[in-house]
Design an enzyme around this catalytic site. Structure first.
Site, PDB file in Angstrom:
ATOM      1  N   GLY A 145       0.839  -1.202   0.000  1.00 44.45           N
ATOM      2  CA  GLY A 145       0.000   0.000   0.000  1.00 44.45           C
ATOM      3  C   GLY A 145       0.870   1.248   0.000  1.00 44.45           C
ATOM      4  N   GLY A 146       2.069   1.096  -0.559  1.00 39.50           N
ATOM      5  CA  GLY A 146       3.085   2.139  -0.484  1.00 39.50           C
ATOM      6  C   GLY A 146       2.824   3.385  -1.315  1.00 39.50           C
ATOM      7  CE  LYS A 158      -7.842  -0.112  10.713  1.00 43.53           C
ATOM      8  NZ  LYS A 158      -7.708   1.345  10.862  1.00 43.53           N
ATOM      9  NE  ARG A 202      -4.698  -4.468  17.240  1.00 48.00           N
ATOM     10  CZ  ARG A 202      -4.542  -3.635  18.267  1.00 48.00           C
ATOM     11  NH1 ARG A 202      -4.706  -4.071  19.499  1.00 48.00           N
ATOM     12  NH2 ARG A 202      -4.252  -2.362  18.046  1.00 48.00           N
ATOM     13  CE  LYS A 244      -2.648   2.708  -7.084  1.00 42.32           C
ATOM     14  NZ  LYS A 244      -2.577   3.066  -5.659  1.00 42.32           N
ATOM     15  CG  HIS A 247     -14.925   6.399  13.038  1.00 35.41           C
ATOM     16  ND1 HIS A 247     -14.206   6.139  11.892  1.00 35.41           N
ATOM     17  CD2 HIS A 247     -15.449   5.198  13.411  1.00 35.41           C
ATOM     18  CE1 HIS A 247     -14.264   4.843  11.607  1.00 35.41           C
ATOM     19  NE2 HIS A 247     -15.028   4.259  12.510  1.00 35.41           N
TER      20      HIS A 247
HETATM   21  P1  NDP Z   1      -5.503   4.614   0.940  1.00 34.88           P
HETATM   22  O1  NDP Z   1      -6.964   4.698   0.662  1.00 34.88           O
HETATM   23  O2  NDP Z   1      -4.651   5.749   0.520  1.00 34.88           O
HETATM   24  O3  NDP Z   1      -5.013   3.250   0.233  1.00 34.88           O
HETATM   25  C1  NDP Z   1      -3.757   2.693   0.535  1.00 34.88           C
HETATM   26  C2  NDP Z   1      -3.396   1.592  -0.425  1.00 34.88           C
HETATM   27  O4  NDP Z   1      -4.273   0.487  -0.315  1.00 34.88           O
HETATM   28  C3  NDP Z   1      -3.454   1.928  -1.903  1.00 34.88           C
HETATM   29  O5  NDP Z   1      -2.403   2.764  -2.262  1.00 34.88           O
HETATM   30  C4  NDP Z   1      -3.371   0.535  -2.511  1.00 34.88           C
HETATM   31  O6  NDP Z   1      -2.048   0.045  -2.515  1.00 34.88           O
HETATM   32  C5  NDP Z   1      -4.115  -0.301  -1.484  1.00 34.88           C
HETATM   33  N1  NDP Z   1      -5.423  -0.675  -2.030  1.00 34.88           N
HETATM   34  C6  NDP Z   1      -6.557   0.055  -2.070  1.00 34.88           C
HETATM   35  N2  NDP Z   1      -7.527  -0.618  -2.692  1.00 34.88           N
HETATM   36  C7  NDP Z   1      -6.983  -1.805  -3.053  1.00 34.88           C
HETATM   37  C8  NDP Z   1      -7.460  -2.942  -3.749  1.00 34.88           C
HETATM   38  N3  NDP Z   1      -8.710  -3.006  -4.175  1.00 34.88           N
HETATM   39  N4  NDP Z   1      -6.608  -3.993  -3.948  1.00 34.88           N
HETATM   40  C9  NDP Z   1      -5.353  -3.933  -3.494  1.00 34.88           C
HETATM   41  N5  NDP Z   1      -4.842  -2.889  -2.833  1.00 34.88           N
HETATM   42  C10 NDP Z   1      -5.639  -1.847  -2.632  1.00 34.88           C
HETATM   43  O7  NDP Z   1      -5.280   4.281   2.500  1.00 34.88           O
HETATM   44  P2  NDP Z   1      -5.066   5.284   3.720  1.00 34.88           P
HETATM   45  O8  NDP Z   1      -3.640   5.705   3.755  1.00 34.88           O
HETATM   46  O9  NDP Z   1      -6.139   6.300   3.756  1.00 34.88           O
HETATM   47  O10 NDP Z   1      -5.363   4.300   4.984  1.00 34.88           O
HETATM   48  C11 NDP Z   1      -4.386   3.479   5.563  1.00 34.88           C
HETATM   49  C12 NDP Z   1      -4.782   3.155   7.018  1.00 34.88           C
HETATM   50  O11 NDP Z   1      -4.884   4.368   7.761  1.00 34.88           O
HETATM   51  C13 NDP Z   1      -6.123   2.433   7.177  1.00 34.88           C
HETATM   52  O12 NDP Z   1      -5.974   1.410   8.132  1.00 34.88           O
HETATM   53  C14 NDP Z   1      -7.063   3.505   7.705  1.00 34.88           C
HETATM   54  O13 NDP Z   1      -8.074   3.011   8.559  1.00 34.88           O
HETATM   55  C15 NDP Z   1      -6.134   4.429   8.462  1.00 34.88           C
HETATM   56  N6  NDP Z   1      -6.585   5.835   8.464  1.00 34.88           N
HETATM   57  C16 NDP Z   1      -6.504   6.541   9.638  1.00 34.88           C
HETATM   58  C17 NDP Z   1      -6.867   7.877   9.693  1.00 34.88           C
HETATM   59  C18 NDP Z   1      -6.720   8.645  10.972  1.00 34.88           C
HETATM   60  O14 NDP Z   1      -7.104   9.816  11.056  1.00 34.88           O
HETATM   61  N7  NDP Z   1      -6.176   8.053  11.985  1.00 34.88           N
HETATM   62  C19 NDP Z   1      -7.345   8.584   8.500  1.00 34.88           C
HETATM   63  C20 NDP Z   1      -7.372   7.764   7.306  1.00 34.88           C
HETATM   64  C21 NDP Z   1      -7.000   6.434   7.312  1.00 34.88           C
HETATM   65  P3  NDP Z   1      -0.957   0.271  -3.698  1.00 34.88           P
HETATM   66  O15 NDP Z   1      -0.082   1.381  -3.214  1.00 34.88           O
HETATM   67  O16 NDP Z   1      -0.253  -1.010  -3.805  1.00 34.88           O
HETATM   68  O17 NDP Z   1      -1.701   0.614  -4.939  1.00 34.88           O
HETATM   69  C1  GO6 Z   2     -10.575   8.619   9.777  1.00 36.13           C
HETATM   70  C2  GO6 Z   2     -13.629  11.634   8.172  1.00 36.13           C
HETATM   71  C3  GO6 Z   2     -13.472  12.990   7.830  1.00 36.13           C
HETATM   72  C4  GO6 Z   2     -14.873  11.027   7.966  1.00 36.13           C
HETATM   73  C5  GO6 Z   2      -9.349   6.928  12.890  1.00 36.13           C
HETATM   74  C6  GO6 Z   2     -15.957  11.756   7.419  1.00 36.13           C
HETATM   75  C7  GO6 Z   2      -9.912   5.175  11.325  1.00 36.13           C
HETATM   76  C8  GO6 Z   2      -9.451   5.553  12.553  1.00 36.13           C
HETATM   77  C9  GO6 Z   2      -8.657   8.551  14.512  1.00 36.13           C
HETATM   78  O1  GO6 Z   2     -11.086   8.500   6.384  1.00 36.13           O
HETATM   79  O2  GO6 Z   2     -14.147   8.005   9.926  1.00 36.13           O
HETATM   80  O3  GO6 Z   2     -14.451  15.037   6.938  1.00 36.13           O
HETATM   81  O4  GO6 Z   2      -8.855   7.219  14.140  1.00 36.13           O
HETATM   82  O5  GO6 Z   2     -16.811  13.835   6.559  1.00 36.13           O
HETATM   83  O6  GO6 Z   2      -9.085   4.615  13.487  1.00 36.13           O
HETATM   84  C10 GO6 Z   2     -12.265   9.538   8.172  1.00 36.13           C
HETATM   85  C11 GO6 Z   2     -11.952   8.479   9.231  1.00 36.13           C
HETATM   86  C12 GO6 Z   2     -12.470  10.905   8.802  1.00 36.13           C
HETATM   87  C13 GO6 Z   2     -11.171   9.651   7.147  1.00 36.13           C
HETATM   88  C14 GO6 Z   2     -12.951   8.538  10.364  1.00 36.13           C
HETATM   89  C15 GO6 Z   2     -10.216   7.521  10.748  1.00 36.13           C
HETATM   90  C16 GO6 Z   2      -9.736   7.881  11.995  1.00 36.13           C
HETATM   91  C17 GO6 Z   2     -10.285   6.164  10.426  1.00 36.13           C
HETATM   92  C18 GO6 Z   2     -14.534  13.712   7.278  1.00 36.13           C
HETATM   93  C19 GO6 Z   2     -15.775  13.085   7.077  1.00 36.13           C
HETATM   94  C20 GO6 Z   2     -13.263  15.726   7.173  1.00 36.13           C
END
Ligand code: NDP
Ligand code: GO6
Length: 313
Positions: free
Chosen positions: A10-11, A138, A142, A44, A270
């Site tokens: 997912g790089g 998730k 685990r 990509k 969330h």
């Molecule tokens: P992205 O949506 O950017 O996707 C990451 C990668 O997943 C893609 O680049 C691709 O890999 C791979 N992927 C997506 N769809 C497919 C598919 N159909 N088949 C194979 N590979 C696929 O991910 P994020 O960076 O947004 O999310 C990564 C993690 O971070 C998640 O666990 C998410 O829950 C978490 N997260 C947390 C947030 C927070 O605020 N804490 C906010 C957003 C996400 P490739 O590079 O190989 O093409």
């Molecule tokens: C980020 C988002 C932003 C949702 C987490 C709806 C997993 C987590 C902090 O993908 O649903 O507007 O921990 O309208 O464990 C999304 C999610 C945030 C982004 C939360 C997330 C956070 C996923 C929006 C919106 C800015």
């Protein structure tokens, strides 16, 4: 000691590309999957080629190709999954379990970091539907990791700054509000916001650290533990403008789930846990299996949120 070889699955994704950069910057031999499924996704492909030019190695394999995946995994010491949080069709879960099968068969991987990077799913057993699917999946990964005795680290990264900070925690926009801001409850519940490059830097610090082995690492940079009110005040100071505050009671916020699409319902759940319940900060890190990243790695110069918001002025 030779630095471990790191494969980021997912790089090219949002957090994954930053993990690749951090891995290269910290001197690891760094690998990405080049999946045949990219087809005509020219952006990509060019990102992959640009990482190659920066010294990363590209391994051709599909997540559906078990043997190819095993061969890829055999070339590295550490696998970091940054696969997308596309929760809704259990797609992500399925793909990560395939990756885990390859890791098990290869037998050489010294550390696996599954795609977590958010709230700690182990502390979200009470989470609301439909958002809880994120945490349930998730936890399922685990369980498979632990049943397979795969050495691992879980990264609890808290809030990605770009999704939560410039918009002052408003949903459905990433831009700063201009006149008014909706405040969750009294606005005083503490959340934790982390610059995405810092998330990546802490993550890579963990990969060959014995202190992070089989543990959950929480990212809690002290100065980024902030309430929504504190975040708003920082933006008001930066912009020189005062915003009108509109409080949303918790029941009204939860009721706004009704009649909206699934992604929004997940988001509302969330946000409820983060900004009303305080799920990111209502526990201490002191268990045997837990550590805090900014204490383990004080050398990481993390970004403060006023600095993060500068470019939105
Ligand atoms: P992205 O949506 O950017 O996707 C990451 C990668 O997943 C893609 O680049 C691709 O890999 C791979 N992927 C997506 N769809 C497919 C598919 N159909 N088949 C194979 N590979 C696929 O991910 P994020 O960076 O947004 O999310 C990564 C993690 O971070 C998640 O666990 C998410 O829950 C978490 N997260 C947390 C947030 C927070 O605020 N804490 C906010 C957003 C996400 P490739 O590079 O190989 O093409
Ligand atoms: C980020 C988002 C932003 C949702 C987490 C709806 C997993 C987590 C902090 O993908 O649903 O507007 O921990 O309208 O464990 C999304 C999610 C945030 C982004 C939360 C997330 C956070 C996923 C929006 C919106 C800015």
């Amino acid at each position: 000691m030779e630095k471990s070889r790191v494969l980021v699955v997912g790089g090219t994704g949002y957090i994954g590309r930053r993990i690749v950069k951090a891995s290269l910057a910290q001197g690891h031999k760094t690998y990405l999957l080049m999946r045949p499924e990219i087809g005509l996704d020219i952006d990509k492909l060019q990102m992959l080629l640009s990482f190659k030019a920066q010294g990363a190695r590209l391994l051709e394999a599909s997540l559906d190709d078990h043997r190819g995946l095993v061969a890829a995994v055999k070339q590295v010491d550490v696998v970091v999954s940054a696969m997308s949080g596309v929760h809704f069709r259990s797609h992500n879960l399925h793909l990560q379990l395939k990756l885990l099968e390859a890791i098990k068969e290869a037998g050489n991987v010294k550390r696996f970091l599954p795609s977590e990077f958010g709230m700690d799913p182990a502390r979200m057993g009470h989470a609301l539907e439909p958002g809880r699917i994120t945490f349930d999946e998730k936890m399922e990964i685990r369980r498979a990791i632990e049943e397979g005795n795969i050495p691992h680290t879980y990264i609890s990264a808290n809030c990605f700054a770009a999704y939560f900070v410039p918009n002052l925690c408003q949903m459905r926009t990433l831009l700063p509000p201009k006149e008014k801001v909706h405040v969750y409850g009294d606005g005083n519940v503490k959340a934790i916001f982390v610059d995405e490059d810092d998330i990546a830097a802490y993550t890579i610090k963990c990969v060959d650290d014995p202190l992070a082995l089989n543990k959950t690492i929480y990212l809690r940079p002290q100065e980024n533990i902030l309430s929504q009110n504190e975040l708003i005040a920082k933006w008001e100071k930066l912009s020189g403008k005062v915003l009108k505050k509109i409080p949303i009671p918790s029941d009204e916020f939860l009721a706004s789930m009704k009649g909206t699409d699934l992604a929004n319902q997940v988001g509302i759940g969330h946000y409820y846990h983060i900004f009303y319940e305080g799920c990111l900060t209502n526990f201490d890190i002191r268990d045997d299996g837990e550590e805090e990243a900014s204490l383990l790695y004080p050398e990481v110069q993390y970004t403060r949120m006023d600095e993060y918001m500068q470019c939105y002025l």
